[in-house]
Scaffold this motif. Structure first.
Motif: not given
Length: 581
Positions: A90-91, A456-458, A257-259, A274-275
């Motif tokens: 999680e950078p 894969g989340i920005p 959560c992604r979006e 969410y993932v």
């Protein structure tokens, strides 16, 4: 909340809440009690400080699996902090040579499991700094709007303190404060001689029982490990667990959560994507209202990642302010050796997990060269020594004369090391300033165009610099610390940091009080949320962490998060009854 459509196993929840810390926990507690069917999404694991699987309270330092070796945990092996400034996979990044340290908590209850429980109300002036000083902006609400909710939080959660009648340090409904320990009595006397107020601290720890569900503090001084008696405030035990017991909350752990999903025609929120961290599958929950409480930067990240043709710059971001005006408390510290505290009789001096006294801001900034104030937190006493060599002995460097008049380097080895450990134990004090910065549009977080996490989340990219105002404030902190140390008859530890080190000013993000990325305001062109922390652009979107805060005060922000989340929850209930949501 009878207007909510209630089903036994709803496919569409009344409310989806992202994040289970102070803001999310309070919203889940209030809305579920009102009858709403709530889905509570938490990126971290389940946690209950009273469950034997998680208890680390009352363990000795040598029980660490590392046996004293350097820990990979941010505050030690036993601290109730799952997460940190760096998390594998999680950078985040910074741009143009700037620096920001982003602390993420990955557990039910979030940061409230390991925080210092310092529970200060913002004062009347903290809501209108722009009007008072011409620097910064006012909130769209006043202290009077929030005061009834501060009162409610005091009574529901519990807080100790004393009535002092200080205008911008408002009194609350207090439990009895614990007595000051010896070093704190000395600090109080020194403060009186210097004209610096030192008053009982205000911490959300139960010095008396307030209900049958929670116990009373037994003074083990380990609140950072989360209390198995529920005697301190953690959202996990005080809010989330009771909310789940209502039967109206579906808790989903491990949900990254992604979006936030929206309806293309109406622009309203319809759910959250969410993932599932366990399976790496993407899942969706549907809801009529979405409440974000993922923490200041995470909520901004989620909104900025929620793009569509209707919201090309991110959800609820027609103003373009989301991510901007990020700020964290300033912080600088100093410690000292106090000869008068040497060779004391040993007794239990643990007390609560934190300070028993503190110094609220006491000066007029109009007479100073920086525009905002700070408070001082104090530490010291005969607490549990750390595992291995320490207690500052190695830093004395011959500054203290032994009874025979010699000034040898302290410690050494063998019998002299043992003697010094006994002599120096409990003879140190520490003090840390926590101050208010000026929120700047140039301090922000944004989506990193080149970064994604392991889901894969920005990811986020930060741009943050302290201004001269914060550096001058840190200098004043250091000057004040030296005054207090001198009045105590103490010997400062280490060299006083100078201008080349920004007077010891901590790097942005290290104090973990960040606010401001999803601003509230009356003007939709300059803010993302209205005075109820409701989206200007999206009426069924709310943000109840510290992201909406316009300024910080010199106060720790948790008590205001709790009060504001309760206020927003009441607004949601009212709007549902009026069929506006």
């Amino acid at each position: 909340m009878n207007n909510f459509h209630i089903q036994e196993a709803p496919k569409v929840y009344d409310v989806i809440i992202v994040g289970s810390g102070a803001g999310g926990g309070m919203a889940a507690y209030q809305l579920s009690k009102a009858g709403a069917k709530v889905c509570l999404l938490e990126a971290g694991g389940y946690f209950d400080p009273a469950d034997p699987k998680y208890i680390t309270q009352l363990k000795f330092p040598w029980e660490s699996p590392r046996r004293g070796a350097s820990t990979t945990r941010p505050f030690g092996d036993f601290d109730a902090a799952w997460g940190g400034w760096q998390i594998d996979g999680e950078p985040y990044s910074a741009k143009q040579g700037t620096e920001f340290h982003w602390f993420r908590s990955r557990m039910l209850g979030g940061r409230t499991n390991h925080w210092g429980r310092i529970s200060l109300r913002f004062g009347p002036d903290d809501f209108r700094r722009g009007s008072l000083t011409g620097i910064g902006d006012d909130w769209p609400i006043s202290y009077e709007d929030v005061a009834p909710y501060y009162d409610k939080v005091d009574k529901l959660v519990g807080i100790f303190g004393s009535k002092e009648g200080l205008r911008n340090e408002p009194d609350g409904h207090f439990l009895p404060p614990p007595k000051a320990r010896l070093h704190e009595l000395m600090i109080k006397k020194a403060g009186k001689n210097l004209g610096i107020p030192v008053i009982p601290s205000r911490l959300s720890i139960l010095t008396k029982k307030i209900n049958d569900e929670r116990g009373q503090c037994f003074y083990c001084n380990q609140c950072g490990r989360a209390c198995q008696a529920y005697a301190d405030f953690s959202s996990s035990s005080v809010l989330c667990k009771p909310a789940v017991k209502t039967g109206n909350v579906t808790l989903i752990n491990g949900a990254m959560c992604r979006e936030v999903l929206t309806d293309q025609k109406t622009g309203l929120c319809t759910g959250v994507s969410y993932v599932d961290k366990a399976t790496m599958e993407e899942k969706t929950v549907r809801g009529k209202i979405v409440v974000l409480a993922a923490s200041t930067c995470e909520s901004a990240r989620l909104l900025l990642n929620s793009k569509s043709s209707r919201f090309p710059n991110g959800l609820a971001n027609s103003s373009g302010v989301i991510g901007k005006y990020l700020n964290d408390s300033t912080g600088a510290s100093r410690s000292a050796f106090i000869p008068a505290l040497m060779n004391r009789k040993r007794y239990n001096e643990d007390g609560v997990g934190g300070m028993h006294v503190y110094t609220p801001w006491w000066l007029d900034n109009k007479k100073l060269d920086f525009p905002r104030g700070y408070h001082i937190e104090y530490g010291g006493g005969m607490g549990m020594p750390g595992y291995g060599f320490g207690m500052g002995i190695q830093n004395m460097n011959g500054k203290y004369a032994y009874p025979d008049g010699t000034k040898l380097p302290s410690g050494g080895y063998g019998s002299r090391l043992k003697d010094d450990a006994y002599r120096f134990y409990g003879a140190y004090v520490g003090m840390a300033g926590r101050g208010e910065p000026i929120p700047l549009e140039s301090n922000y977080c944004e989506i990193d165009p080149n970064g994604v996490d392991k889901y894969g989340i920005p990811t986020l990219r930060f741009h943050y610099k302290w201004s001269d105002n914060e550096v001058k404030q840190a200098k004043h902190m250091q000057d004040t610390f030296e005054q207090i140390i001198h009045e105590l008859g103490g010997i400062p530890m280490g060299d006083k940091p100078g201008a080349d080190r920004n007077y010891g000013l901590e790097a942005p993000g290290r104090i973990i009080h960040e606010i401001g990325t999803v601003r509230m305001g009356s003007d939709p062109s300059k803010s993302a949320l209205n005075k109820y922390m409701q989206g200007h652009d999206v009426k069924n979107l709310f943000v109840v962490d510290a992201a909406p805060f316009v300024t910080q005060g010199d106060k720790n922000v948790t008590w205001t998060i709790l009060a504001m989340s309760w206020r927003t929850s009441d607004f949601i209930i009212d709007q549902v009854k009026q069929k506006n949501l």
